[in-house]
Design a protein around this motif. Structure first.
Motif, PDB file in Angstrom:
ATOM      1  N   ARG A  26       0.844  -1.208   0.000  1.00 36.05           N
ATOM      2  CA  ARG A  26       0.000   0.000   0.000  1.00 36.05           C
ATOM      3  C   ARG A  26       0.872   1.249   0.000  1.00 36.05           C
ATOM      4  N   TYR A  27       2.132   1.088  -0.421  1.00 37.40           N
ATOM      5  CA  TYR A  27       3.089   2.185  -0.519  1.00 37.40           C
ATOM      6  C   TYR A  27       3.341   2.851   0.828  1.00 37.40           C
ATOM      7  N   GLN A  28       3.307   2.039   1.889  1.00 33.58           N
ATOM      8  CA  GLN A  28       3.656   2.517   3.210  1.00 33.58           C
ATOM      9  C   GLN A  28       5.040   1.986   3.588  1.00 33.58           C
TER      10      GLN A  28
ATOM     11  N   ASP B 108      10.967  12.005  -1.277  1.00 32.16           N
ATOM     12  CA  ASP B 108      10.242  10.782  -0.927  1.00 32.16           C
ATOM     13  C   ASP B 108      10.645   9.630  -1.845  1.00 32.16           C
ATOM     14  N   TRP B 109      11.065   8.531  -1.251  1.00 32.58           N
ATOM     15  CA  TRP B 109      11.522   7.358  -1.998  1.00 32.58           C
ATOM     16  C   TRP B 109      10.460   6.827  -2.956  1.00 32.58           C
ATOM     17  N   ARG B 110       9.185   7.071  -2.644  1.00 34.92           N
ATOM     18  CA  ARG B 110       8.119   6.551  -3.498  1.00 34.92           C
ATOM     19  C   ARG B 110       8.128   7.194  -4.885  1.00 34.92           C
ATOM     20  N   ARG B 111       8.624   8.425  -4.969  1.00 33.25           N
ATOM     21  CA  ARG B 111       8.732   9.061  -6.284  1.00 33.25           C
ATOM     22  C   ARG B 111       9.805   8.353  -7.124  1.00 33.25           C
ATOM     23  N   GLY B 112      10.891   8.003  -6.484  1.00 34.16           N
ATOM     24  CA  GLY B 112      11.945   7.283  -7.190  1.00 34.16           C
ATOM     25  C   GLY B 112      11.535   5.873  -7.546  1.00 34.16           C
ATOM     26  N   GLU B 113      10.846   5.212  -6.615  1.00 34.39           N
ATOM     27  CA  GLU B 113      10.359   3.855  -6.879  1.00 34.39           C
ATOM     28  C   GLU B 113       9.463   3.856  -8.116  1.00 34.39           C
ATOM     29  N   GLU B 114       8.590   4.849  -8.230  1.00 36.62           N
ATOM     30  CA  GLU B 114       7.683   4.943  -9.371  1.00 36.62           C
ATOM     31  C   GLU B 114       8.458   5.192 -10.664  1.00 36.62           C
ATOM     32  N   PHE B 115       9.468   6.064 -10.613  1.00 34.80           N
ATOM     33  CA  PHE B 115      10.244   6.357 -11.811  1.00 34.80           C
ATOM     34  C   PHE B 115      10.990   5.120 -12.291  1.00 34.80           C
ATOM     35  N   PHE B 116      11.549   4.359 -11.368  1.00 37.46           N
ATOM     36  CA  PHE B 116      12.224   3.117 -11.740  1.00 37.46           C
ATOM     37  C   PHE B 116      11.249   2.165 -12.423  1.00 37.46           C
ATOM     38  N   MET B 117      10.065   1.998 -11.848  1.00 32.54           N
ATOM     39  CA  MET B 117       9.097   1.077 -12.434  1.00 32.54           C
ATOM     40  C   MET B 117       8.689   1.506 -13.839  1.00 32.54           C
ATOM     41  N   GLN B 118       8.650   2.802 -14.080  1.00 31.23           N
ATOM     42  CA  GLN B 118       8.263   3.298 -15.395  1.00 31.23           C
ATOM     43  C   GLN B 118       9.294   2.950 -16.466  1.00 31.23           C
ATOM     44  N   HIS B 119      10.535   2.724 -16.046  1.00 37.48           N
ATOM     45  CA  HIS B 119      11.605   2.534 -17.025  1.00 37.48           C
ATOM     46  C   HIS B 119      12.218   1.137 -17.030  1.00 37.48           C
ATOM     47  N   LEU B 120      12.187   0.435 -15.921  1.00 36.56           N
ATOM     48  CA  LEU B 120      12.897  -0.842 -15.832  1.00 36.56           C
ATOM     49  C   LEU B 120      12.181  -1.952 -16.592  1.00 36.56           C
ATOM     50  N   VAL B 121      12.924  -2.651 -17.429  1.00 36.84           N
ATOM     51  CA  VAL B 121      12.357  -3.820 -18.110  1.00 36.84           C
ATOM     52  C   VAL B 121      12.181  -4.958 -17.116  1.00 36.84           C
ATOM     53  N   ASP B 122      12.940  -4.948 -16.020  1.00 36.65           N
ATOM     54  CA  ASP B 122      12.801  -5.971 -14.983  1.00 36.65           C
ATOM     55  C   ASP B 122      11.991  -5.464 -13.790  1.00 36.65           C
ATOM     56  N   GLY B 123      11.225  -4.389 -14.009  1.00 40.08           N
ATOM     57  CA  GLY B 123      10.452  -3.814 -12.915  1.00 40.08           C
ATOM     58  C   GLY B 123       9.520  -4.836 -12.276  1.00 40.08           C
TER      59      GLY B 123
ATOM     60  N   CYS C 231       7.904  -6.375  -5.790  1.00 38.27           N
ATOM     61  CA  CYS C 231       8.513  -6.816  -4.535  1.00 38.27           C
ATOM     62  C   CYS C 231       9.984  -6.410  -4.448  1.00 38.27           C
ATOM     63  N   ALA C 232      10.753  -6.691  -5.494  1.00 43.55           N
ATOM     64  CA  ALA C 232      12.181  -6.389  -5.478  1.00 43.55           C
ATOM     65  C   ALA C 232      12.428  -4.886  -5.532  1.00 43.55           C
ATOM     66  N   ASN C 233      11.660  -4.172  -6.349  1.00 44.01           N
ATOM     67  CA  ASN C 233      11.855  -2.729  -6.487  1.00 44.01           C
ATOM     68  C   ASN C 233      11.507  -2.011  -5.193  1.00 44.01           C
ATOM     69  N   ASN C 234      10.377  -2.368  -4.605  1.00 47.57           N
ATOM     70  CA  ASN C 234       9.970  -1.749  -3.352  1.00 47.57           C
ATOM     71  C   ASN C 234      10.963  -2.066  -2.245  1.00 47.57           C
ATOM     72  N   GLY C 235      11.388  -3.332  -2.176  1.00 48.95           N
ATOM     73  CA  GLY C 235      12.343  -3.719  -1.145  1.00 48.95           C
ATOM     74  C   GLY C 235      13.654  -2.972  -1.270  1.00 48.95           C
ATOM     75  N   GLY C 236      14.138  -2.835  -2.498  1.00 43.00           N
ATOM     76  CA  GLY C 236      15.394  -2.127  -2.708  1.00 43.00           C
ATOM     77  C   GLY C 236      15.304  -0.653  -2.369  1.00 43.00           C
ATOM     78  N   TRP C 237      14.216  -0.021  -2.772  1.00 43.22           N
ATOM     79  CA  TRP C 237      14.058   1.399  -2.471  1.00 43.22           C
ATOM     80  C   TRP C 237      13.912   1.654  -0.974  1.00 43.22           C
TER      81      TRP C 237
END
Length: 470
Positions: free
Chosen positions: A297-299, A362-377, A380-386
């Motif tokens: 839930r992006y918390q 806020d890390w959630r802005r970066g998490e979203e940007f990564f998901m928009q671009h990553l082919v491996d987005g 679970c892994a993206n959220n955990g890493g951020w």
């Protein structure tokens, strides 16, 4: 005729596919893929991932056709439409049982429960399988009966309890007698908001995934522990896009390691065992998504960090996105991701920590940007890493750990090779000057001055975290 329906999602392979193997053991099989572009986009997936997904479906359809298993295709807008779409196919083809492999983010869990319930009400059996993990979430718990929130004890128990059966490869179906049902022609993807990096960067399919694994094991795995942090060399497996969409399984990877490492996973060659740990990290984050649904839930996992005073800095965020922060390693990494849909793992940590700590955005802005671009987005892994980088998550870096991008650059790209590749404006500078170009050189090469001072930013981040009450 006991027709079996296999619902493919992020498991686009015919080898070592638990749901497909179980279905083929019971009777003739038809497969279905539900394309849910609107839902995927609402989850942050961008053109690179969705295009790769589409290519993966084409590849698995070709493989299934070789087994005389037709792959049907339906477009739906939202996960809530999945139960009825699947039931319509089940009724049309007199399906006896549905088979699928579980996914673990919260919306996917809810979708799967709704499908199981709808099929139960229709008096059709639906089977879910824990194919993407060795241990079903909820079966690997602490002594107190809780989900693990720290990786190291999770990994120790994983190694201690994992069995030969859990890592055994599932049977590949034999070609079946052709059915009267034909595979659907797969529709082209609609025009998406952003342009995909294209097929040349990441060709899809399990054959390509297998080639990547074989080359990694042959040429790079023994040096993985030494080279995985050096972005200028091909030191990683480059399998993350294929693991994210199930074009290769974790079991195939583990079995390949054991065949190279005398049957061992936890000891033996340090390069191989280091890579195994990275595979276990993937499983850990999937357990976290189930055990701690607030992260879906992006918390933040660390509840006290909800009150952290993030900065509103659109200008700084845009500079980070575009690779013009004035910190060469950060900028080179961001340009690599935008251009290729992939970023080296060490640099994911560096760039994420720069945004969340140096800029205090806020890390959630970066998490979203990564998901928009990553082919491996992958959520679970993206959220955990951020959350690790931002010191808000499970097993997170201590809040006072703040990477110095210049120090990281000198340590992991000592000759500035990676920087020169992605920041050609700095390629003519002496190697040592590429990490932090002197002011008198900046105007000559048209490169920006740093948008923030490291020491000042570090103190600002420390004060923000210290202000939190636990």
């Amino acid at each position: 005729m006991d027709v079996q329906l296999v619902w493919l999602r992020s498991d686009l392979r015919i080898h070592d596919n638990t749901a497909l193997a179980a279905a083929a053991a019971k009777g003739p099989v038809i497969a279905i893929f539900l394309r849910t572009i609107s839902q995927w986009q609402s989850h942050g997936h961008g053109a690179n991932k969705i295009d790769f997904w589409g290519c993966g479906v084409e590849a698995v359809q070709s493989a299934l056709n070789g087994l005389n298993i037709p792959l049907l295709h339906r477009d739906i807008e939202h996960y809530s439409e999945a139960p009825q779409a699947l039931l319509a196919i089940a009724h049309e083809h007199s399906v006896q049982q549905l088979h699928f492999n579980y996914q673990y983010p919260l919306n996917e869990q809810r979708r799967d429960k709704a499908v199981i319930q709808a099929f139960k009400e229709a008096d059709i059996t639906a089977h879910g399988y824990h194919d993407a993990v060795a241990f079903a979430p909820g079966t690997l718990l602490t002594g107190k009966g809780d989900y693990y929130g720290v990786f190291t004890p999770f990994a120790k128990v994983w190694h201690k309890q994992v069995s030969v059966e859990q890592l055994a490869l599932r049977d590949t179906p034999e070609p079946q007698t052709p059915l009267s049902i034909k595979s659907d022609k797969l529709p082209k993807l609609p025009k998406l908001d952003s342009q995909s990096v294209g097929h040349h960067e990441w060709p899809a399919g399990e054959e390509t995934a297998g080639d990547h694994l074989a080359r990694f094991l042959r040429f790079r795995s023994r040096h993985y522990h030494q080279q995985r942090d050096i972005p200028s060399v091909r030191g990683t497996s480059e399998l993350s896009p294929y693991l994210a969409l199930g074009m290769i399984s974790h079991r195939q990877c583990m079995q390949a390691v054991m065949s190279e490492n005398g049957g061992h996973l936890a000891d033996g060659d340090v390069g191989l065992t280091t890579w195994v740990n990275e595979l276990i990290w993937r499983e850990f984050y999937q357990h976290v998504a189930v055990g701690f649904p607030e992260v879906c839930r992006y918390q933040p996992f660390q509840e006290h960090t909800k009150q952290l005073a993030w900065r509103d800095d659109d200008e700084g965020f845009q500079a980070w996105c575009e690779g013009r922060t004035g910190y060469p390693l950060v900028d080179a990494a961001m340009r690599q991701m935008v251009a290729t849909g992939w970023m080296h793992n060490r640099l994911r940590m560096v760039t994420a920590m720069f945004l969340s700590k140096h800029l205090l955005i806020d890390w959630r802005r970066g998490e979203e940007f990564f998901m928009q671009h990553l082919v491996d987005g992958e959520f679970c892994a993206n959220n955990g890493g951020w959350q690790w980088a931002a010191s808000t998550g499970t097993d997170s870096a201590p809040y006072f750990r703040i990477f110095n991008p210049t120090t990281q650059s000198k340590r992991f790209d000592p000759d500035g090779e990676f920087i020169a590749r992605w920041l050609p404006e700095l390629s003519e500078l002496p190697a040592k000057a590429r990490h932090a170009p002197p002011h008198d050189m900046l105007t000559q090469v048209n490169y920006p001055t740093p948008i923030v001072d490291h020491k000042t930013a570090r103190l600002r981040a420390l004060e923000a975290f210290k202000a939190l009450s636990r």
